[in-house]
Design an enzyme around this catalytic site. Structure first.
Site, PDB file in Angstrom:
ATOM      1  CG  HIS A   5      -6.197  18.316  28.638  1.00 18.16           C
ATOM      2  ND1 HIS A   5      -6.450  19.272  29.736  1.00 18.16           N
ATOM      3  CD2 HIS A   5      -5.509  17.087  29.503  1.00 18.16           C
ATOM      4  CE1 HIS A   5      -5.668  19.314  30.664  1.00 18.16           C
ATOM      5  NE2 HIS A   5      -5.707  17.843  30.553  1.00 18.16           N
ATOM      6  N   GLY A  26      -4.661  14.058  36.095  1.00 17.25           N
ATOM      7  CA  GLY A  26      -5.220  12.815  36.209  1.00 17.25           C
ATOM      8  C   GLY A  26      -6.492  12.912  36.571  1.00 17.25           C
ATOM      9  CB  SER A  30      -5.156  18.228  33.649  1.00 15.82           C
ATOM     10  OG  SER A  30      -5.686  17.644  33.750  1.00 15.82           O
ATOM     11  CG  ASP A  31      -7.736  16.195  39.104  1.00 14.31           C
ATOM     12  OD1 ASP A  31      -8.531  16.692  38.675  1.00 14.31           O
ATOM     13  OD2 ASP A  31      -7.340  14.681  39.461  1.00 14.31           O
TER      14      ASP A  31
END
Length: 458
Positions: A114, A289, A336-337
């Site tokens: 990120h 997210g 990610s999430d």
């Protein structure tokens, strides 16, 4: 001398005499001039020295990482040394894209997910957006036309999520041939797609022919993007495949991301599918997210009882609890999430996790304002630590409990061995512990106890 006031409103600037109330404008968009006080910003010309601007942006991007990176020691990276190592390269770059490459390399020294750089002062390019018909086309050499082999079946009520060829009254079917687009004949060298360049969202005329009818012309409004329609068709095809293979006993839902769209998509499917005896939750290709916690709360609910009523069917408590086995799907493009969801799903012991190891990026971001040329850099600010893996999910991902690969030839032929394995596991678990609704036993009897015969006479 405090006699003049200048203020900003949106993207406009206005100069007024201090202490004087401006006259009420005749319209909302007053023209620039001395009377209105609005400045004509279109006349302002600013000279930019790119290398000086890039140097300032480089310092700013580096400083933001220094001040906002999730751990003060920069994960042991000599961040000052990184600054000095890449600084001399600023004198050698010649374009904005070179500078972008430099920032990605510099931030990449952190070895952390990120850490992005996006946007910037690029010369605008001509935009010739492609129009789409929401269909698969094959060239037919015999007729020198393009046969419609498949029409995407998405959400008929949403023009952005279904093929324009499915609109009422058009009567277009697979097997029809496209002979011309906008009056221009299609050939082997001139495809329909080439004639739909710069026609995104436009109404175009298609000349079609069927095997049992003469050529006809229809008007359709092209799609700007086929992905929403193809996504909806893919999800519904998976759901149909699961229902057919399990006689309707197992439900299916896909979560495309952990943001607003994914949250809405979850409830679109969950409210219906949770009523079945088992459930397959698919997070493959999940874009990440921040709502995984909310979804896991729903999935982790244990069925504790039922709400019984006279005129309706018994309702489970909690109402949205899963009554049978849970099976989840994940892959290398869930990140990610999506990583966090997959790993937490395993930790909670909700059921088997099938597929491939996830992406491996769980240090979140909250981008600050833009740099000088409106580009954005992101700083990894929120790292993630699990009780079992500790820091180990970042830069690695989480392993499935059952690994299943999709070979290229399987993908090309439309096969999905990962989904097939999920169906098999759901059926196996249902065989081991059949999810049955209890008979609830005898209902309470609350009548007064019968009195002895002698007491009734007295």
């Amino acid at each position: 001398n405090a006699e003049t006031l200048i203020y900003r409103s949106g993207n406009r600037l206005r100069v007024l005499k201090a202490g004087e109330k401006p006259e009420k404008p005749e319209n909302k968009e007053e023209k620039p001039g001395r009377k209105s006080g609005w400045l004509d910003l279109g006349r302002v010309k600013v000279s930019v020295t790119p290398h000086e601007e890039w140097r300032q942006m480089y310092r700013e991007a580096w400083r933001r990482q220094r001040d906002n990176f999730w751990t003060e020691d920069m994960s042991g990276v000599d961040w000052q040394g990184v600054y000095e190592r890449y600084l001399p390269l600023l004198d050698r770059i010649a374009t904005r894209s070179d500078f972008s490459d430099l920032l990605w390399e510099m931030q990449g020294e952190l070895g952390t997910s990120h850490a992005y750089e996006l946007g910037g002062d690029y010369r605008p390019e001509p935009r010739y957006h492609q129009g789409f018909l929401g269909a698969d086309l094959n060239y037919d050499a015999e007729t020198d036309g393009y046969e419609i082999s498949h029409i995407i079946q998405g959400d008929a009520w949403d023009e952005k999520s279904s093929s324009p060829l499915t609109r009422p009254g058009l009567n277009v079917e697979p097997g029809d041939r496209i002979l011309a687009v906008g009056g221009r004949q299609v050939t082997r060298e001139v495809s329909p797609q080439s004639l739909l360049v710069n026609q995104a969202g436009a109404e175009v005329q298609l000349t079609l022919a069927s095997s049992d009818s003469a050529a006809r012309t229809i008007t359709v409004k092209t799609l700007r993007d086929e992905k929403p329609a193809r996504y909806r068709e893919w999800v519904e095809a998976n759901r149909r495949r699961v229902r057919e293979a399990t006689d309707g006993k197992v439900g299916y839902l896909h979560i495309p991301d952990m943001g607003p769209q994914g949250y809405a998509e979850f409830y679109r499917g969950y409210l219906l599918e949770v009523e079945r005896d088992g459930l397959i939750v698919d997070v493959r290709f999940n874009g990440g997210g921040h709502v995984s916690e909310l979804l896991l709360k729903e999935l982790a609910q244990k069925r504790l009882g039922y709400d019984i009523q006279r005129w309706g069917q018994p309702e489970p408590y909690p109402k949205l609890s899963v009554g049978g086995p849970l099976v989840a799907l994940t892959n290398e493009l869930a990140g990610s999430d999506g990583d966090i969801f997959s790993h937490a799903y395993k930790m909670l012991g909700l059921g088997p996790l099938i597929g491939k190891r996830t992406w491996g990026g769980v240090i979140g971001i909250e981008p600050e304002g833009p740099l000088l040329d409106n580009s954005v850099t992101t700083q990894p600010e929120y790292s993630f630590w699990f009780n079992d893996a500790e820091w180990g999910v970042e830069n690695y991902g989480t392993e499935p409990t059952i690994e299943v690969e999709i070979e290229p030839q399987e993908h090309a032929s439309g096969k999905d061995p990962q989904l097939q394995r999920a169906i098999s596991e759901a059926l196996r678990l249902m065989d081991e512990r059949p999810p049955e609704r209890p008979d609830f036993g005898d209902r309470p009897r609350l009548a007064h106890p019968a009195l002895p015969e002698r007491a009734r006479r007295g």
